[in-house]
Design a protein around this motif. Structure first.
Motif, PDB file in Angstrom:
ATOM      1  N   ALA A  17     -42.399 -33.034   7.277  1.00 19.44           N
ATOM      2  CA  ALA A  17     -40.858 -33.078   7.831  1.00 19.44           C
ATOM      3  C   ALA A  17     -40.515 -34.575   8.046  1.00 19.44           C
ATOM      4  CB  ALA A  17     -40.930 -32.370   9.322  1.00 19.44           C
ATOM      5  N   THR A  18     -41.154 -35.352   8.592  1.00 13.50           N
ATOM      6  CA  THR A  18     -41.002 -36.778   8.814  1.00 13.50           C
ATOM      7  C   THR A  18     -40.673 -37.450   7.698  1.00 13.50           C
ATOM      8  OG1 THR A  18     -42.560 -36.977  10.558  1.00 13.50           O
ATOM      9  CG2 THR A  18     -41.743 -39.043   9.828  1.00 13.50           C
ATOM     10  N   ALA A  19     -41.286 -37.319   6.334  1.00  6.40           N
ATOM     11  CA  ALA A  19     -40.914 -37.965   5.143  1.00  6.40           C
ATOM     12  C   ALA A  19     -39.798 -37.226   4.574  1.00  6.40           C
ATOM     13  CB  ALA A  19     -42.073 -37.617   4.163  1.00  6.40           C
ATOM     14  N   TRP A  20     -39.158 -36.182   4.721  1.00  2.03           N
ATOM     15  CA  TRP A  20     -38.033 -35.442   4.249  1.00  2.03           C
ATOM     16  C   TRP A  20     -36.751 -35.989   4.957  1.00  2.03           C
ATOM     17  CZ3 TRP A  20     -35.503 -33.437   0.525  1.00  2.03           C
ATOM     18  CH2 TRP A  20     -34.301 -32.904   0.822  1.00  2.03           C
ATOM     19  N   LEU A  21     -37.170 -36.122   6.310  1.00  2.00           N
ATOM     20  CA  LEU A  21     -35.997 -36.673   7.363  1.00  2.00           C
ATOM     21  C   LEU A  21     -35.766 -38.162   7.069  1.00  2.00           C
ATOM     22  CD1 LEU A  21     -36.395 -35.053  10.744  1.00  2.00           C
ATOM     23  CD2 LEU A  21     -34.613 -34.752   9.066  1.00  2.00           C
ATOM     24  N   ALA A  22     -36.995 -39.029   6.735  1.00  2.00           N
ATOM     25  CA  ALA A  22     -36.844 -40.551   6.428  1.00  2.00           C
ATOM     26  C   ALA A  22     -36.012 -40.610   5.064  1.00  2.00           C
ATOM     27  CB  ALA A  22     -38.215 -40.973   6.460  1.00  2.00           C
ATOM     28  N   GLU A 229     -39.982 -30.436  12.528  1.00  2.00           N
ATOM     29  CA  GLU A 229     -38.702 -31.270  12.591  1.00  2.00           C
ATOM     30  C   GLU A 229     -38.208 -31.795  13.804  1.00  2.00           C
ATOM     31  OE1 GLU A 229     -39.107 -28.110  11.550  1.00  2.00           O
ATOM     32  OE2 GLU A 229     -39.151 -28.586   9.236  1.00  2.00           O
ATOM     33  N   GLU A 230     -38.461 -31.261  14.935  1.00  2.31           N
ATOM     34  CA  GLU A 230     -38.365 -31.770  16.298  1.00  2.31           C
ATOM     35  C   GLU A 230     -39.049 -33.063  16.524  1.00  2.31           C
ATOM     36  OE1 GLU A 230     -36.446 -28.135  19.145  1.00  2.31           O
ATOM     37  OE2 GLU A 230     -38.341 -27.984  18.260  1.00  2.31           O
ATOM     38  N   VAL A 231     -40.407 -32.970  16.162  1.00  2.00           N
ATOM     39  CA  VAL A 231     -41.220 -33.808  16.296  1.00  2.00           C
ATOM     40  C   VAL A 231     -40.761 -35.276  15.305  1.00  2.00           C
ATOM     41  CG1 VAL A 231     -43.531 -34.768  16.136  1.00  2.00           C
ATOM     42  CG2 VAL A 231     -43.364 -32.538  16.904  1.00  2.00           C
ATOM     43  N   ALA A 232     -40.460 -34.861  14.320  1.00  2.00           N
ATOM     44  CA  ALA A 232     -40.048 -35.778  13.177  1.00  2.00           C
ATOM     45  C   ALA A 232     -38.853 -36.825  13.650  1.00  2.00           C
ATOM     46  CB  ALA A 232     -39.750 -34.963  11.767  1.00  2.00           C
ATOM     47  N   ARG A 233     -37.839 -35.984  14.107  1.00  2.00           N
ATOM     48  CA  ARG A 233     -36.700 -36.668  14.679  1.00  2.00           C
ATOM     49  C   ARG A 233     -37.063 -37.626  15.776  1.00  2.00           C
ATOM     50  NH1 ARG A 233     -32.314 -34.706  12.468  1.00  2.00           N
ATOM     51  NH2 ARG A 233     -32.489 -32.587  11.665  1.00  2.00           N
TER      52      ARG A 233
END
Length: 257
Positions: A17-22, A229-233
């Motif tokens: 999720a972090t990779a996608w948002l980044a 996703e919430e953690v990734a943000r």
């Protein structure tokens, strides 16, 4: 030029999720994985299809030689590292402390603690401004950066009867975050940690409790599990300029638990 971000354990869950948002925020993302090559490759293809830059790189962070090879691959293929997310981690089957084996403890700490510390070491060597304009790797390196370590609410709660060893490993990550943040604050590097609570990811199944997120949701003040996703943000906020004066922070993303 995109900022280069390496995320360990990024093929699934919070790391993915972090990779996608980044990537959506303009980072060139190195997606590290240990065994889930197909998932990592699918994520990289998804990022590239969306116009982003991504690279899958295999390494088991329990082994220093593989960590070194991973960083060298990122250096060669993406360029100077600007950010690191120490996300790779493991749990194990629920057990009391009087039932733990030395083998289990060694695996837990090799991955969750030593692996994170070695990855941070390599990141600092690349990011630190202390070399001035004469960085050993050449122009472009030594421009500062940001590190986010993945801790856990378990570091505060202790996880009795289930994962005391996991909780202790995350307590070590908290202390490491605080110390490293102070050590490199004057060298252009910010170091923070995110402490997720009950988050609905595959890690619960790997610990033998696939329904854990659903079962524990009523214990969370917000009455639900969190999402990757919430953690990734939260991770992306700590990496970004909005958190420019934030270092040594332990950010709880746990629904109030």
């Amino acid at each position: 030029m995109d900022k280069v971000l390496l995320i360990t354990g990024a093929s699934r869950g919070i790391g993915a999720a972090t990779a996608w948002l980044a990537a959506q925020q303009g980072y060139a993302v190195a997606v590290n994985y240990s065994v889930h090559a197909a998932a990592a490759d699918a994520l990289v293809q998804r990022i590239r299809a969306g116009g982003g830059t991504a690279l899958a790189v295999q390494a088991d962070v329990a082994h220093e030689d593989q960590i070194l090879a991973m960083f060298e691959a990122v250096d060669a293929r993406l360029g100077p590292l600007a950010a690191l997310v120490n996300n790779a981690g493991v749990v194990d089957l629920p057990a009391r402390v009087d039932g733990l084996s030395a083998q289990r403890l060694k695996r837990m700490f090799d991955i969750n603690v030593i692996g994170s510390m070695l990855c941070a070491r390599e990141a600092v060597r690349r990011m630190s401004t202390r070399h001035g304009g004469a960085h050993p790797l050449g122009p472009g390196w030594g421009q500062g950066g940001a590190i986010v370590n993945l801790s856990s609410a378990a570091a505060r709660l202790g996880s009795p009867g289930q994962y005391v060893d996991y909780a202790a490993s995350k307590g070590a990550i908290d202390t490491f975050t605080l110390g490293l943040a102070k050590e490199v604050a004057a060298e252009g590097i910010r170091v923070n940690a995110v402490r997720p609570g009950i988050v609905d990811t595959e890690i619960h199944a790997s610990g033998g409790l696939p329904d854990r997120a659903r079962e524990l949701a009523p214990q969370v003040p917000m009455q639900r599990a969190g999402t990757a996703e919430e953690v990734a943000r939260a991770i992306l906020w700590l990496l970004g300029p909005e958190a420019g004066y934030t270092t040594g922070a332990l950010l709880d993303v746990a629904g109030g638990r």
